[in-house]
Design a protein around this motif. Sequence first.
Motif: not given
Length: 142
Positions: A129-130, A132-134, A136-137, A142
């Motif tokens: 999840l960490y 994935l967050n990176t 996406v960011a 974005r």
Amino acid sequence: MSDSTSTVLSGWSAPGETDSPRTALYTDAFAADPHGHYRDMRAQHGSLAPVLLAPDVPATLALGYLQALRILRDPDHFPADPRDWERGVPADCPVRPMMEPRRNAIRSAGSEHERYRSAIAYALDGVDLYGLNTVVADSPGR
């Protein structure tokens, strides 16, 4: 629904079991001012309002967050499987195709739902999840 369902949610009545006027969600008037209609339904009915999804297709709309959560978390009284609901809905109803049973976790109940959910949970357990967050960011647009 069982008789105990009405005690699960205060003020709840099964679709078709109320004398209150129903708000037709399929009309041009509703489409033109949905926020006004939601406001009126909350004022008249509280967090559970009698509605019509299509002509002669009654339903109860959860307008309150807590009531919606209670419904979503109580599959014994409010199953996601629409087969019981669709028995009383005409075959040519315009909303029926959107609510017909599907072979997935959202539209199933009981052991079938658990089987789908366990497969999804197993797949998601492998996602960082960490990371994935990176990703996406850092994504363009974005």
